[in-house]
Design a protein around this motif. Structure first.
Motif, PDB file in Angstrom:
ATOM      1  N   PRO A 135       0.796  -1.231   0.000  1.00 51.89           N
ATOM      2  CA  PRO A 135       0.000   0.000   0.000  1.00 51.89           C
ATOM      3  C   PRO A 135       0.824   1.275   0.000  1.00 51.89           C
ATOM      4  CG  PRO A 135      -0.269  -1.235   2.049  1.00 51.89           C
ATOM      5  CD  PRO A 135       0.404  -2.129   1.088  1.00 51.89           C
TER       6      PRO A 135
ATOM      7  N   GLY B 210      -7.388   0.683  -3.927  1.00 49.28           N
ATOM      8  CA  GLY B 210      -6.212   0.579  -4.775  1.00 49.28           C
ATOM      9  C   GLY B 210      -5.980   1.824  -5.608  1.00 49.28           C
ATOM     10  N   GLN B 211      -4.760   1.961  -6.102  1.00 49.97           N
ATOM     11  CA  GLN B 211      -4.418   2.981  -7.079  1.00 49.97           C
ATOM     12  C   GLN B 211      -4.049   2.277  -8.389  1.00 49.97           C
ATOM     13  OE1 GLN B 211      -4.536   6.123  -7.659  1.00 49.97           O
ATOM     14  NE2 GLN B 211      -5.313   6.771  -5.660  1.00 49.97           N
TER      15      GLN B 211
ATOM     16  N   THR C  40      -8.129   6.063  -8.401  1.00 47.67           N
ATOM     17  CA  THR C  40      -8.447   5.484  -7.098  1.00 47.67           C
ATOM     18  C   THR C  40      -9.650   4.562  -7.248  1.00 47.67           C
ATOM     19  OG1 THR C  40      -7.848   7.670  -6.230  1.00 47.67           O
ATOM     20  CG2 THR C  40      -8.786   6.072  -4.671  1.00 47.67           C
TER      21      THR C  40
ATOM     22  N   VAL D  18     -10.931  -2.440  -4.723  1.00 48.92           N
ATOM     23  CA  VAL D  18     -10.428  -3.732  -5.183  1.00 48.92           C
ATOM     24  C   VAL D  18     -11.149  -4.827  -4.401  1.00 48.92           C
ATOM     25  CG1 VAL D  18      -8.391  -5.184  -5.485  1.00 48.92           C
ATOM     26  CG2 VAL D  18      -8.179  -2.682  -5.651  1.00 48.92           C
TER      27      VAL D  18
ATOM     28  N   PHE E 276      -2.233  -1.386  -3.257  1.00 49.38           N
ATOM     29  CA  PHE E 276      -3.592  -1.482  -2.690  1.00 49.38           C
ATOM     30  C   PHE E 276      -3.520  -1.920  -1.241  1.00 49.38           C
ATOM     31  CE2 PHE E 276      -2.801  -5.755  -4.217  1.00 49.38           C
ATOM     32  CZ  PHE E 276      -3.650  -6.626  -3.538  1.00 49.38           C
TER      33      PHE E 276
ATOM     34  N   TRP F  46     -10.342  -5.183  -9.835  1.00 54.44           N
ATOM     35  CA  TRP F  46     -10.251  -3.726  -9.714  1.00 54.44           C
ATOM     36  C   TRP F  46     -11.488  -3.177 -10.396  1.00 54.44           C
ATOM     37  CZ3 TRP F  46      -5.576  -1.024  -8.039  1.00 54.44           C
ATOM     38  CH2 TRP F  46      -4.607  -1.897  -7.519  1.00 54.44           C
TER      39      TRP F  46
END
Length: 283
Positions: free
Chosen positions: A108, A151-152, A123, A126, A180, A244
């Motif tokens: 993360p 998550g990114q 952004t 997930v 994430f 995702w």
């Protein structure tokens, strides 16, 4: 229930302390985090009686990739109504699906190296599968979910848009382009599992922090259960698989903001926790 990867070992999280799952279960589960999801039903039954009062403090820097070796990583594009509107994309009739290759998954709080000047943030929620299957009914879909994280979906837009057809998977799979966490959180921890809220704040040197994205899963074209249902009509979902689920409005491309060395992005799963990613020049 909150599950983390601490120094490569599965752990149950309570406030600011953690219980090592393999130790507490006498080796029945873990230490590899994927083992928890592959034995999900038995793990849930065991975890319901675990005493977390003896947990030990942990350092956020010890948080690893929550599910470091999933069998499959599925990702959905253009799944938020406001994001489709800002991008000028018509409402999709079905899921737009790509993958983030496993090597892009990150802890993360990972530091992200920028391979170019065309890197963006996304952004998103997930989903982690606990009980897999093929052709899952929408009404049964939430029961197949072990938990969710934030998550990114970091994206290199030049590669993503490279022709003759879009290269979504390649543009989103550089190292550390998939941080994430901070934990995997079971759906019962949310007041409304169909309206999970989250946001992201961007910090740039010499400027005030800017809230760049605020989202709720109730703005999705395809909800979590609908997405699982549709994906599983083709794909057999496996324990530990990641989905995702798409990003809300406010991505950098629409704001005229692309990531630069020195930028920091803080992503928050409302009511649960945050993680922070620093962006640096490629070495």
């Amino acid at each position: 229930m909150r599950i983390a990867n601490l120094n490569g070992r599965a752990a149950l999280i309570s406030e600011s302390t953690a219980v090592d799952i393999a130790t507490a279960s006498d080796g029945a589960f873990g230490p590899d985090p994927i083992d928890v999801y592959q034995k999900w039903s038995a793990f849930v039954a065991w975890a319901g009686d675990v005493d977390l009062s003896g947990g030990l403090p942990f350092d956020q820097a010890s948080l690893g990739v929550p599910v470091p070796n999933p069998g499959q990583v599925l990702a959905i594009g253009v799944n938020y109504k406001a994001h489709a509107e800002e991008a000028g994309i018509p409402a999709p009739d079905d899921l737009i699906v790509f993958t983030k290759f496993q090597s892009s998954l990150a802890a993360p709080n990972a530091t992200v190296e920028l391979p170019s000047d065309d890197v963006d943030y996304e952004t998103e929620i997930v989903v982690v599968i606990g009980t897999g299957g093929h052709r899952i009914d929408k009404a049964d879909a939430w029961s197949r979910v072990a938990g969710v994280a934030l998550g990114q979906d970091i994206s290199e837009r030049a590669v993503q848009r490279r022709g003759p057809v879009p290269q979504f998977s390649m543009g989103k799979s550089y190292p550390n382009f998939g941080p994430f966490g901070p934990f995997i959180v079971t759906p019962d921890e949310f007041a409304d599992r169909d309206a999970i809220e989250f946001h992201a704040v961007l910090e740039r040197p010499g400027e005030e922090p800017l809230t760049v994205q605020e989202g709720s899963t109730n703005d999705m074209f395809f909800s979590v259960p609908e997405s699982i249902h549709r994906l599983s009509q083709i794909v057999t979902l496996l324990p530990g698989d990641l989905i995702w689920t798409g990003t809300p409005a406010g991505v950098g491309l629409g704001r005229g903001i692309l990531m630069r060395p020195g930028f920091t992005l803080t992503s928050t799963l409302n009511g649960i926790g945050s993680f922070q990613n620093a962006f640096v020049a490629a070495s």
